[in-house]
Design an enzyme around this catalytic site. Structure first.
Site, short mmCIF file in Angstrom:
data_model
loop_
_atom_site.label_atom_id
_atom_site.label_comp_id
_atom_site.label_asym_id
_atom_site.label_seq_id
_atom_site.Cartn_x
_atom_site.Cartn_y
_atom_site.Cartn_z
CG MET B 1 -37.69 -37.65 -0.07
SD MET B 1 -39.17 -38.68 0.07
CE MET B 1 -40.32 -37.50 0.76
N PRO B 2 -36.40 -33.75 -2.62
CG PRO B 2 -37.12 -31.69 -3.35
CD PRO B 2 -37.14 -32.61 -2.18
CG MET B 3 -30.06 -35.80 -4.91
SD MET B 3 -29.22 -35.52 -3.35
CE MET B 3 -27.69 -34.80 -3.97
CG PHE B 48 -29.99 -34.64 0.81
CD1 PHE B 48 -30.37 -34.13 2.04
CD2 PHE B 48 -29.56 -35.95 0.75
CE1 PHE B 48 -30.33 -34.93 3.19
CE2 PHE B 48 -29.50 -36.77 1.90
CZ PHE B 48 -29.89 -36.25 3.11
#
EC number: 5.3.2.-
Lengths: 78, 78, 78, 78, 78, 78
Positions: B1-3, B48
Site C-alpha cells: 500500500m505505499p504511495m 502506487f
C-alpha cells in the site's frame, strides 16, 4: 530543509491575465523562503518551494466548483 | 500500500528534450516500486507511484525560482 | 531538485515491530535518491525525500480501512 | 477545515473523452464535501477540494506505467 | 483559496526544544497568509495553511537521513 | 487508480473525543471510494484513501492558528 507547497487557482491578479505571473511566483518563493529563515532559522539554500496552479473547475469550496461558487455569490445566492 | 509521489522539474535530461521521457518515467516507477518490495516487502501491485512535472518557474530553491538560480550560478554569483 | 514523498502504513516488516526501522528508512532514502541520480541525473544533494507513516486505520483500500480489509481477506471474503 | 485532494488519471469515463468532465468534477466536489458534513459535521464552507488530473504515463501501479499495465492485462499477461 | 503546506523537520530552534513552538507556527501561518494577500490579493479568510512536522529520520537529503547527514557534515565528511 | 487524501483537524465530533473515531474514518473511506465508483467508474480495489489528522495549532485559516481563530470568533471578534 523546509518544503513548502503553495496551491493556488490558475487565474491572474488582473483581468488581462489567466495565471500568476513569473514575477508574482518569484515574489512568493522569496517571501516564503525568507519567512522560514526568519522564524525557524532555515537557510535559504535548504528550502524548496513548489507552486501548483489548479484550474478553477478543479477547486471546490462550499461544495461547489469555484466558477459556480462565484457565479452564485455574484447573483447574491449564498 | 505505499504511495510514492515524485515531483521533478519539467525539463529533459538532454538539451533536445523539455521533459522526462516516458521511458525515464517507466524506469522511475519500476525502480521505486522494486525498492519498496525489497526494503519493506510491499508487493508491486500494492504500490502506487505518481510523477508530477513542475514548470521550472514554479520551483524555488535558495529563495529564487530555478531559472534565476541557475542564471546566477552560471554567472558565478552565489 | 526532486522531491519524493513516500507514504507507507505504520507497520513493521516483522511481527515484533510496529513501524519501519531507521535502517529501512535510510535504505529507502538512499535507494530513491540514487534512482533519481541514475535515471534523471539529479545530484544527491538536490533531492529531498520525506517518509510519511500512516496509521493502518487511516489508510483505505477497496472501500475499507486496511485492518478490516485484511481481516476479510484472511477470512476468505473478497 | 477539511482539505481533500483527489488525484485521478487524466482520462474520460467514455471513449470519446480524454479527461473527467466539469460535471463529473462538480459531482465529486459536492459528494466529498457533503460526506465530510455528514460524517464529521464539517460545514461546506470550511471544506476545500482539489482535483489533480495525472497523465496516464505519470501514474504507476504494479511497477508499470498505467498504459503498459493495461496493455499487458489486455494481453492476458499478469 | 490558496492552500499552503509547510513541511519542516520536527526540531526546535533552540537546543532545549524538540519541535517548533506554537508561537513560531502562528508566525508562519500569519506570514504566509499575508504574503498571499500582498502578492496575489488572496483574502486571509480564503487561505488554508497546514504545517507538517516530519521526524528527522524520515527526512532525507543527499541520499542520507538528516541525522546521518549532519553527523557526517560535523565530522567534515562531505 | 484514484488517490484521495483527506486532511482534517485532529479533534472529535463530540466533546469527549479528541480525534475522529475509527468508525468515522471507515465511513469516510467507504463514502469517498463509492463516490469515485459512482462518478468515474473507478473500482473500489483501485482506490487508495489516506486520512491525515492535523493538530489544531498546525492548521491556519484567516492568518491565525485554528485555536486562536475560534477564540476570537467566540469572543465576537471577526
Amino acid at each position: 530543509m523546509p518544503m513548502v507547497t503553495i496551491q493556488v487557482t490558475r487565474e491572474g491578479t488582473t483581468p488581462d491575465r489567466d495565471a500568476p505571473t513569473n514575477e508574482e511566483k518569484a515574489e512568493l518563493i522569496k517571501g516564503v523562503s525568507e519567512l522560514l529563515l526568519k522564524v525557524l532559522n532555515k537557510p535559504l539554500d535548504s528550502t524548496f518551494v513548489i507552486i501548483e496552479e489548479v484550474p478553477l473547475e478543479n477547486w471546490g469550496w462550499g461544495g461547489l466548483p469555484v466558477p459556480e461558487l462565484r457565479r452564485r455569490l455574484a447573483a447574491g445566492q449564498s
